[in-house]
Design a protein around this motif. Structure first.
Motif, mmCIF file in Angstrom:
data_model
loop_
_atom_site.group_PDB
_atom_site.id
_atom_site.type_symbol
_atom_site.label_atom_id
_atom_site.label_comp_id
_atom_site.label_asym_id
_atom_site.label_seq_id
_atom_site.Cartn_x
_atom_site.Cartn_y
_atom_site.Cartn_z
ATOM 1 N N ILE A 1 0.843 -1.205 0.000
ATOM 2 C CA ILE A 1 0.000 0.000 0.000
ATOM 3 C C ILE A 1 0.878 1.255 0.000
ATOM 4 O O ILE A 1 1.834 1.351 0.783
ATOM 5 C CB ILE A 1 -0.919 0.016 1.235
ATOM 6 N N GLN A 2 0.572 2.194 -0.870
ATOM 7 C CA GLN A 2 1.183 3.533 -0.853
ATOM 8 C C GLN A 2 0.055 4.555 -0.853
ATOM 9 O O GLN A 2 -0.937 4.380 -1.572
ATOM 10 C CB GLN A 2 2.066 3.737 -2.097
ATOM 11 N N ILE A 3 0.157 5.583 -0.037
ATOM 12 C CA ILE A 3 -0.907 6.589 0.008
ATOM 13 C C ILE A 3 -0.977 7.302 -1.348
ATOM 14 O O ILE A 3 0.056 7.649 -1.929
ATOM 15 C CB ILE A 3 -0.677 7.598 1.170
ATOM 16 N N PRO A 4 -2.164 7.449 -1.934
ATOM 17 C CA PRO A 4 -2.289 8.112 -3.246
ATOM 18 C C PRO A 4 -1.714 9.530 -3.177
ATOM 19 O O PRO A 4 -1.751 10.168 -2.114
ATOM 20 C CB PRO A 4 -3.794 8.137 -3.500
ATOM 21 N N SER A 5 -1.225 10.028 -4.302
ATOM 22 C CA SER A 5 -0.579 11.353 -4.285
ATOM 23 C C SER A 5 -1.616 12.457 -4.028
ATOM 24 O O SER A 5 -1.313 13.488 -3.437
ATOM 25 C CB SER A 5 0.125 11.614 -5.617
ATOM 26 N N GLN A 6 -2.856 12.249 -4.424
ATOM 27 C CA GLN A 6 -3.887 13.280 -4.303
ATOM 28 C C GLN A 6 -4.694 13.112 -3.002
ATOM 29 O O GLN A 6 -5.292 12.081 -2.755
ATOM 30 C CB GLN A 6 -4.841 13.196 -5.515
ATOM 31 N N CYS A 7 -4.704 14.150 -2.185
ATOM 32 C CA CYS A 7 -5.519 14.151 -0.963
ATOM 33 C C CYS A 7 -6.992 14.231 -1.361
ATOM 34 O O CYS A 7 -7.366 15.065 -2.181
ATOM 35 C CB CYS A 7 -5.134 15.368 -0.116
ATOM 36 N N ALA A 8 -7.816 13.359 -0.782
ATOM 37 C CA ALA A 8 -9.228 13.310 -1.207
ATOM 38 C C ALA A 8 -10.164 13.947 -0.185
ATOM 39 O O ALA A 8 -11.303 14.299 -0.519
ATOM 40 C CB ALA A 8 -9.645 11.863 -1.443
ATOM 41 N N ALA A 9 -9.731 14.091 1.049
ATOM 42 C CA ALA A 9 -10.632 14.630 2.083
ATOM 43 C C ALA A 9 -9.833 15.052 3.300
ATOM 44 O O ALA A 9 -8.723 14.585 3.522
ATOM 45 C CB ALA A 9 -11.654 13.561 2.480
ATOM 46 N N ASP B 1 -11.028 6.315 10.019
ATOM 47 C CA ASP B 1 -10.682 7.540 9.286
ATOM 48 C C ASP B 1 -9.276 7.417 8.686
ATOM 49 O O ASP B 1 -9.054 7.780 7.520
ATOM 50 C CB ASP B 1 -10.757 8.753 10.221
ATOM 51 N N PHE B 2 -8.369 6.849 9.450
ATOM 52 C CA PHE B 2 -6.991 6.692 8.948
ATOM 53 C C PHE B 2 -6.941 5.730 7.754
ATOM 54 O O PHE B 2 -6.301 5.997 6.739
ATOM 55 C CB PHE B 2 -6.071 6.178 10.054
ATOM 56 N N HIS B 3 -7.659 4.607 7.879
ATOM 57 C CA HIS B 3 -7.610 3.595 6.800
ATOM 58 C C HIS B 3 -8.148 4.182 5.498
ATOM 59 O O HIS B 3 -7.584 3.967 4.420
ATOM 60 C CB HIS B 3 -8.419 2.364 7.230
ATOM 61 N N ARG B 4 -9.220 4.976 5.593
ATOM 62 C CA ARG B 4 -9.758 5.619 4.387
ATOM 63 C C ARG B 4 -8.711 6.568 3.787
ATOM 64 O O ARG B 4 -8.447 6.553 2.584
ATOM 65 C CB ARG B 4 -11.029 6.414 4.726
ATOM 66 N N ASP B 5 -8.086 7.359 4.655
ATOM 67 C CA ASP B 5 -7.088 8.318 4.154
ATOM 68 C C ASP B 5 -5.885 7.609 3.550
ATOM 69 O O ASP B 5 -5.300 8.068 2.562
ATOM 70 C CB ASP B 5 -6.635 9.250 5.283
ATOM 71 N N LEU B 6 -5.510 6.466 4.130
ATOM 72 C CA LEU B 6 -4.358 5.719 3.591
ATOM 73 C C LEU B 6 -4.674 5.178 2.192
ATOM 74 O O LEU B 6 -3.846 5.241 1.287
ATOM 75 C CB LEU B 6 -4.037 4.554 4.532
ATOM 76 N N LEU B 7 -5.871 4.679 1.993
ATOM 77 C CA LEU B 7 -6.207 4.034 0.721
ATOM 78 C C LEU B 7 -6.661 5.033 -0.342
ATOM 79 O O LEU B 7 -6.474 4.814 -1.536
ATOM 80 C CB LEU B 7 -7.307 2.984 0.926
ATOM 81 N N LYS B 8 -7.260 6.147 0.096
ATOM 82 C CA LYS B 8 -7.810 7.086 -0.890
ATOM 83 C C LYS B 8 -7.092 8.433 -0.897
ATOM 84 O O LYS B 8 -7.403 9.310 -1.705
ATOM 85 C CB LYS B 8 -9.306 7.303 -0.608
ATOM 86 N N GLY B 9 -6.166 8.627 0.042
ATOM 87 C CA GLY B 9 -5.544 9.947 0.191
ATOM 88 C C GLY B 9 -6.375 10.792 1.130
ATOM 89 O O GLY B 9 -7.613 10.768 1.086
ATOM 90 N N GLY B 10 -5.729 11.518 2.012
ATOM 91 C CA GLY B 10 -6.471 12.353 2.963
ATOM 92 C C GLY B 10 -5.575 12.804 4.098
ATOM 93 O O GLY B 10 -4.411 12.401 4.186
ATOM 94 N N ILE B 11 -6.165 13.671 4.927
ATOM 95 C CA ILE B 11 -5.445 14.141 6.115
ATOM 96 C C ILE B 11 -6.394 14.082 7.306
ATOM 97 O O ILE B 11 -7.540 14.521 7.229
ATOM 98 C CB ILE B 11 -4.891 15.574 5.910
ATOM 99 N N PHE B 12 -5.900 13.481 8.390
ATOM 100 C CA PHE B 12 -6.671 13.364 9.640
ATOM 101 C C PHE B 12 -6.037 14.287 10.677
ATOM 102 O O PHE B 12 -4.815 14.346 10.812
ATOM 103 C CB PHE B 12 -6.661 11.926 10.152
ATOM 104 N N LEU B 13 -6.899 14.997 11.413
ATOM 105 C CA LEU B 13 -6.370 15.902 12.437
ATOM 106 C C LEU B 13 -7.147 15.735 13.737
ATOM 107 O O LEU B 13 -8.388 15.712 13.725
ATOM 108 C CB LEU B 13 -6.508 17.370 12.008
ATOM 109 N N TYR B 14 -6.447 15.536 14.844
ATOM 110 C CA TYR B 14 -7.059 15.694 16.150
ATOM 111 C C TYR B 14 -6.150 16.634 16.948
ATOM 112 O O TYR B 14 -5.216 16.201 17.616
ATOM 113 C CB TYR B 14 -7.291 14.382 16.902
ATOM 114 N N ASN C 1 -1.448 12.654 3.806
ATOM 115 C CA ASN C 1 -0.593 13.034 2.676
ATOM 116 C C ASN C 1 0.504 13.995 3.131
ATOM 117 O O ASN C 1 0.202 15.061 3.706
ATOM 118 C CB ASN C 1 -1.427 13.708 1.578
ATOM 119 N N ALA C 2 1.759 13.658 2.833
ATOM 120 C CA ALA C 2 2.891 14.427 3.359
ATOM 121 C C ALA C 2 2.822 15.888 2.935
ATOM 122 O O ALA C 2 3.059 16.791 3.755
ATOM 123 C CB ALA C 2 4.201 13.799 2.894
#
Ligand code: AHG
Ligand code: MN
Ligand code: MN
Length: 325
Positions: A198-206, A243-256, A312-313
């Motif tokens: 698995i590699q995080i997609p280059s495009q952040c989706a959410a 939330d993390f798993h979705r961001d890993l597979l589809k691209g995204g950023i999680f914040l708490y 996403n970095a």
């Protein structure tokens, strides 16, 4: 129609073939199998929670000051038993237990595991995806294991594992430079290799944050999230691991983030932020407190909390830059 699972490798086959040789030689597969066995039990309880007496709370309050759900307690028992009895784990720490569990100082017990047995407990009673999260370390030497042995920066993890008990039960295993996903095949009880490298997609989706806390964030975070809000859709399950798993597979950023009420944040460094940021970095992403790489934080307390921004970095870096303005 032939089931895709017919040709997929098992967890044991993939780990034996791809995990670092020194880990495989040291019983790493035994640790991974013990974690997987505990998760199969938790998955089964989760799927039948309303029929297996797994709903509601125990009336107890844990070291976090949170009400313990029945499934939290059952998950704790399942994972403590499987890890303690597997024969290669020297010590373990669990979100639901105030103190670490010391199993053996023997040299043939090289692993230390910190874990969150059920992540997203508020979602159990409403049948929304929950999960389990594990940080795995190798003992740095053969000296007696003490609580200090469990207070190691996340960059020293040899592996991180998490599960999502969702529309399917998925196990993600990360070791240095590699992240793989495995889906539980319910009839055989095997975790089959469904997600290769698995590699995080280059495009952040959410972006993913509890917007209900917006008024409590510090001004820099309010400005940073305003930028994200202007660019991305919002997705927030309320279970970090989902939330993390979705961001890993589809691209995204999680914040708490930390806020005026809890400047140190809500999520725990040892068994939430560290393992997920280890996964994120092996998959090409990044994880920060907002001022420091999560994996560089030197823990002082077993149940220490931390602000968390992960995904996403490039987007994580944009948020860090905004916070520094
Ligand atoms: P846990 O159930 O292990 O205590 O974790 C819950 C955490 C995490 O899963 C989630 O991201 C966060 O709590 C949600 O917090 P809010 O309800 O405050 O948004
Ligand atoms: Mn959690
Ligand atoms: Mn939990």
């Amino acid at each position: 129609m032939a089931d895709a699972g017919d040709s997929l490798k098992t967890l044991a086959e993939v780990v034996a073939e791809t995990a670092p040789a020194e880990l495989v030689a040291d019983g790493f597969l035994t640790v991974v199998s013990a974690i997987a066995d505990g998760a199969k039990h938790v998955s089964g309880l989760t799927r039948r929670a309303g029929l297996a007496g797994m709903l509601g709370d125990t009336g107890e309050v844990n070291v976090q000051g949170e009400i313990v759900q029945v499934l939290d307690a059952a998950g704790t028992d399942a994972f403590v038993t499987s890890l303690r009895d597997c024969g290669v784990v020297a010590a373990l720490a669990c979100e639901e237990l105030e103190d670490a569990v010391f199993v053996s100082d023997a040299a043939d017990h090289p692993y230390i595991v910190l874990f969150d047995p059920v992540d997203g407990s508020n979602n159990i009673d409403v049948a929304v995806t929950i999960g389990s999260i594990f940080a795995v370390y190798r003992r740095s030497d053969d000296s007696a294991v003490t609580e200090t042995s469990l207070l190691r920066p996340g960059r020293e993890q040899c592996a991180a594992v998490y599960f999502v008990y969702g529309s399917s039960t998925v196990m993600v295993v990360a070791t240095e430079g590699r992240v793989d996903g495995f889906t539980l095949e319910p009839t055989s009880g095997e975790f089959l290799h469904s997600h290769d490298q698995i590699q995080i997609p280059s495009q952040c989706a959410a972006y993913s944050v509890n917007e209900g806390n917006q008024s409590k964030w510090f001004p820099g975070m309010q400005a940073a999230v305003a930028d994200l809000r202007a660019e991305y859709g919002l997705r927030y399950v309320g279970s970090l691991v989902a939330d993390f798993h979705r961001d890993l597979l589809k691209g995204g950023i999680f914040l708490y983030p930390g806020d005026v009420k809890s400047p140190g944040g809500k999520l725990r460094l040892g068994y939430e932020a560290n393992p997920l940021c280890f996964v994120a970095e092996q998959a090409g992403g990044a994880g920060t407190t907002g001022t420091e790489r999560i994996l560089d934080v030197q823990p002082k307390l077993l149940h220490q909390r931390t602000p968390l921004i992960v995904g996403n970095a490039d987007v994580v870096e944009r948020v860090v830059a905004k916070l520094a303005e």
